[in-house]
Design a protein around this motif. Structure first.
Motif, mmCIF file in Angstrom:
data_model
loop_
_atom_site.group_PDB
_atom_site.id
_atom_site.type_symbol
_atom_site.label_atom_id
_atom_site.label_comp_id
_atom_site.label_asym_id
_atom_site.label_seq_id
_atom_site.Cartn_x
_atom_site.Cartn_y
_atom_site.Cartn_z
ATOM 1 N N GLY A 38 0.889 -1.039 -0.045
ATOM 2 C CA GLY A 38 0.036 0.013 0.084
ATOM 3 C C GLY A 38 0.819 1.186 0.170
ATOM 4 O O GLY A 38 1.558 1.502 -0.769
ATOM 5 N N ILE A 39 0.891 2.357 0.843
ATOM 6 C CA ILE A 39 1.515 3.627 1.082
ATOM 7 C C ILE A 39 2.889 3.264 1.829
ATOM 8 O O ILE A 39 3.422 4.200 1.684
ATOM 9 N N GLY A 40 3.035 1.977 2.133
ATOM 10 C CA GLY A 40 4.313 1.898 2.591
ATOM 11 C C GLY A 40 5.569 2.535 1.979
ATOM 12 O O GLY A 40 6.588 3.295 2.449
ATOM 13 N N PRO A 41 5.610 2.127 0.570
ATOM 14 C CA PRO A 41 6.888 2.793 -0.149
ATOM 15 C C PRO A 41 6.873 4.224 0.020
ATOM 16 O O PRO A 41 7.925 4.910 -0.160
ATOM 17 N N GLU A 42 5.768 4.868 -0.004
ATOM 18 C CA GLU A 42 5.472 6.371 -0.089
ATOM 19 C C GLU A 42 6.087 6.986 1.060
ATOM 20 O O GLU A 42 6.834 7.872 1.277
ATOM 21 N N LEU B 15 18.234 -9.689 11.019
ATOM 22 C CA LEU B 15 18.913 -10.140 11.923
ATOM 23 C C LEU B 15 20.203 -9.569 12.075
ATOM 24 O O LEU B 15 20.925 -9.438 13.174
ATOM 25 N N LYS B 16 20.824 -8.998 10.957
ATOM 26 C CA LYS B 16 22.046 -8.804 10.889
ATOM 27 C C LYS B 16 22.341 -7.327 11.022
ATOM 28 O O LYS B 16 23.307 -6.714 11.421
ATOM 29 N N ALA B 17 21.211 -6.401 10.641
ATOM 30 C CA ALA B 17 21.318 -5.045 10.928
ATOM 31 C C ALA B 17 21.148 -4.466 12.137
ATOM 32 O O ALA B 17 20.854 -5.126 13.012
ATOM 33 N N ASP B 18 21.850 -3.161 12.259
ATOM 34 C CA ASP B 18 21.420 -2.159 13.587
ATOM 35 C C ASP B 18 20.163 -2.130 13.769
ATOM 36 O O ASP B 18 19.733 -2.049 15.038
ATOM 37 N N ALA B 19 19.048 -2.041 12.965
ATOM 38 C CA ALA B 19 17.734 -1.751 13.013
ATOM 39 C C ALA B 19 17.307 -2.197 11.825
ATOM 40 O O ALA B 19 17.636 -2.116 10.681
ATOM 41 N N VAL B 20 15.789 -2.169 11.922
ATOM 42 C CA VAL B 20 14.659 -2.344 10.813
ATOM 43 C C VAL B 20 13.674 -1.506 10.775
ATOM 44 O O VAL B 20 13.108 -0.671 11.772
ATOM 45 N N LEU B 21 13.739 -0.551 9.318
ATOM 46 C CA LEU B 21 12.783 0.416 9.308
ATOM 47 C C LEU B 21 11.504 -0.205 8.593
ATOM 48 O O LEU B 21 12.000 -0.821 7.325
ATOM 49 N N PHE B 22 10.298 -0.331 8.988
ATOM 50 C CA PHE B 22 9.167 -0.949 8.432
ATOM 51 C C PHE B 22 8.191 0.017 7.973
ATOM 52 O O PHE B 22 7.790 0.792 8.663
ATOM 53 N N GLY B 23 7.808 -0.056 6.713
ATOM 54 C CA GLY B 23 6.306 0.726 6.305
ATOM 55 C C GLY B 23 5.154 0.214 6.935
ATOM 56 O O GLY B 23 4.815 0.508 7.833
ATOM 57 N N CYS B 24 4.418 -0.534 6.215
ATOM 58 C CA CYS B 24 3.259 -1.015 6.643
ATOM 59 C C CYS B 24 2.988 -2.372 5.695
ATOM 60 O O CYS B 24 3.411 -2.532 4.729
ATOM 61 N N PHE C 76 11.189 -0.439 13.584
ATOM 62 C CA PHE C 76 10.474 0.798 13.924
ATOM 63 C C PHE C 76 9.569 1.108 12.671
ATOM 64 O O PHE C 76 9.914 0.701 11.372
ATOM 65 N N GLU C 77 8.228 1.298 13.143
ATOM 66 C CA GLU C 77 7.166 1.187 12.100
ATOM 67 C C GLU C 77 6.147 2.006 12.597
ATOM 68 O O GLU C 77 5.804 2.067 13.709
ATOM 69 N N PRO C 78 5.301 2.719 11.669
ATOM 70 C CA PRO C 78 4.162 3.350 11.883
ATOM 71 C C PRO C 78 3.226 2.611 12.481
ATOM 72 O O PRO C 78 3.114 1.178 11.860
ATOM 73 N N ILE C 79 2.146 2.893 13.173
ATOM 74 C CA ILE C 79 1.190 1.787 13.442
ATOM 75 C C ILE C 79 -0.089 1.589 12.627
ATOM 76 O O ILE C 79 -0.918 0.708 12.499
ATOM 77 N N HIS C 80 -0.020 2.553 11.383
ATOM 78 C CA HIS C 80 -1.117 2.423 10.597
ATOM 79 C C HIS C 80 -0.926 1.305 9.585
ATOM 80 O O HIS C 80 0.215 0.782 9.493
ATOM 81 N N GLY C 81 -2.166 0.992 9.054
ATOM 82 C CA GLY C 81 -2.062 -0.287 7.908
ATOM 83 C C GLY C 81 -1.664 0.224 6.499
ATOM 84 O O GLY C 81 -1.107 1.664 6.537
ATOM 85 N N SER C 82 -1.777 -0.447 5.664
ATOM 86 C CA SER C 82 -1.259 -0.220 4.381
ATOM 87 C C SER C 82 -2.138 0.729 3.355
ATOM 88 O O SER C 82 -1.761 1.189 2.393
#
Length: 352
Positions: free
Chosen positions: A12-16, A64-73, A271-277
């Motif tokens: 959904g809007i994740g890439p944006e 698992l190897k990264a320092d952190a994960v940034l997740f869209g939705c 780390f991710e916003p709580i909204h859906g896609s």
């Protein structure tokens, strides 16, 4: 400082919203001399289409190897009726479990400039609380299924003392640096798991004599969040109740699109916003990127980049004060696009 960040745009809007967050993070890196190395990974519907798996092992291994994960939705109505384990949301649950992200932190704070909340303004003054949601146990991860004829279904809710202790300690330690109050939300008058939560949390509270501990049933807590949100400081609760309460709390802030989150493990975090896609808004350049950008701010804090976090949040507040906002939080005739919001915050950071 050099950091490797796994990027999952999702559906959904994740890439944006991820695009705007990376734009803002790059302005922080440039200003403070950091290097952020990004690795784009597939998950959700795109991963189902390419690999037949909503969370491929390659994606998990990089995270698992990264320092952190940034997740869209994540989420796509096209796959809502897929079998168990093959929906986009199943992939996210799998990743949380593999990374052992047991503590989900969801801050709820008010931007006074906004007036899209249906709640009276006087009830919202000085509202500032955080939901600590247990993330790897409970009914979402319990055994589930149907009996042979399909007329009966079950979802098992299981919690261990150790699982409750881990997030309980996190919540009490956080309360020490805030208003020194923890509210445990449960359904102990009905559920045995909730009774175990009360036993464990009461015992932990003995080690924190300066913290005021109180208890609310989930039905009462749901009402109090709307009627008297100022009463809360740290809300501690299980997986499902935390999911529901944080979505409800978005009503206070004016939009679900404003809320960030951090999912913390023993040595990994996402780390991710709580909204859906929000597929209805996909590609329209109207999605609110602030929840994702503020999730990036929580990531900076996790990295120990406190000046950087403060500047980013100052930039977000300024964008709202100047009414550089998407249509979910301002009159659509005056609104800005997703891209324009990201550009404004980037320029603010660079010019400070």
């Amino acid at each position: 400082m050099i950091k490797s960040i796994s990027i999952i745009e999702g559906d959904g809007i994740g890439p944006e919203v991820i695009k705007q967050t990376i734009k803002v993070l790059n302005s922080i890196a440039k200003k403070y001399g950091h290097k952020f190395h990004y690795k784009n990974l597939l998950a959700g519907s795109k991963a189902i289409e390419k690999f037949g798996d909503p969370m491929p092992e390659e994606t998990i291994n990089h995270c698992l190897k990264a320092d952190a994960v940034l997740f869209g939705c994540i989420g796509d109505p096209k796959y809502d009726h897929n079998p168990k384990g093959m929906r986009p949301e199943d992939g996210l649950l799998k990743l949380r479990k593999k990374m052992n992200l047991y503590c989900n932190i969801r801050p709820i704070s008010i931007f006074p400039k906004l007036d899209k909340s249906p709640i009276k303004k006087e009830l919202l003054n000085n509202v500032d609380f955080i939901i600590y949601r247990e993330l790897t146990g409970g009914v979402y991860f319990g055994e589930k299924g149907r009996y042979k004829n399909g007329d009966k279904a079950y979802d098992h809710c299981i919690y261990s003392k150790k699982e409750i202790e881990k997030i309980g300690e996190k919540a009490f330690k956080a309360a020490l640096f805030r208003k020194k109050k923890v509210t445990l939300v449960d359904k102990a008058n009905v559920l045995e798991t909730s009774r175990l939560w009360r036993e464990v949390i009461k015992k932990i509270s003995l080690d924190y004599p300066s913290i005021d501990l109180d208890f609310l049933y989930i039905d009462n807590a749901s009402m109090q969040i709307i009627m008297n949100p100022k009463k809360f400081d740290i809300i501690l609760t299980d997986n499902m109740f935390g999911d529901i309460l944080s979505e409800e709390s978005s009503v206070l802030t004016s939009s679900l699109g404003l809320l960030p989150s951090a999912s913390i493990g023993d040595d990994k975090s996402m780390f991710e916003p709580i909204h859906g896609s929000y597929p209805q808004a996909e590609g329209k350049n109207i999605a609110n990127p602030l929840g994702c950008i503020l999730s990036g701010s929580m990531m900076l804090e996790y990295f120990g980049m406190y000046r950087e976090k403060n500047l980013l949040e100052e930039a977000v507040k300024d964008s709202i004060e100047k009414e550089i906002c998407t249509p979910d939080i301002i009159d659509s005739k005056l609104s800005s696009t997703t891209e324009e919001v990201g550009d404004y915050i980037k320029k603010y950071i660079i010019h400070q």
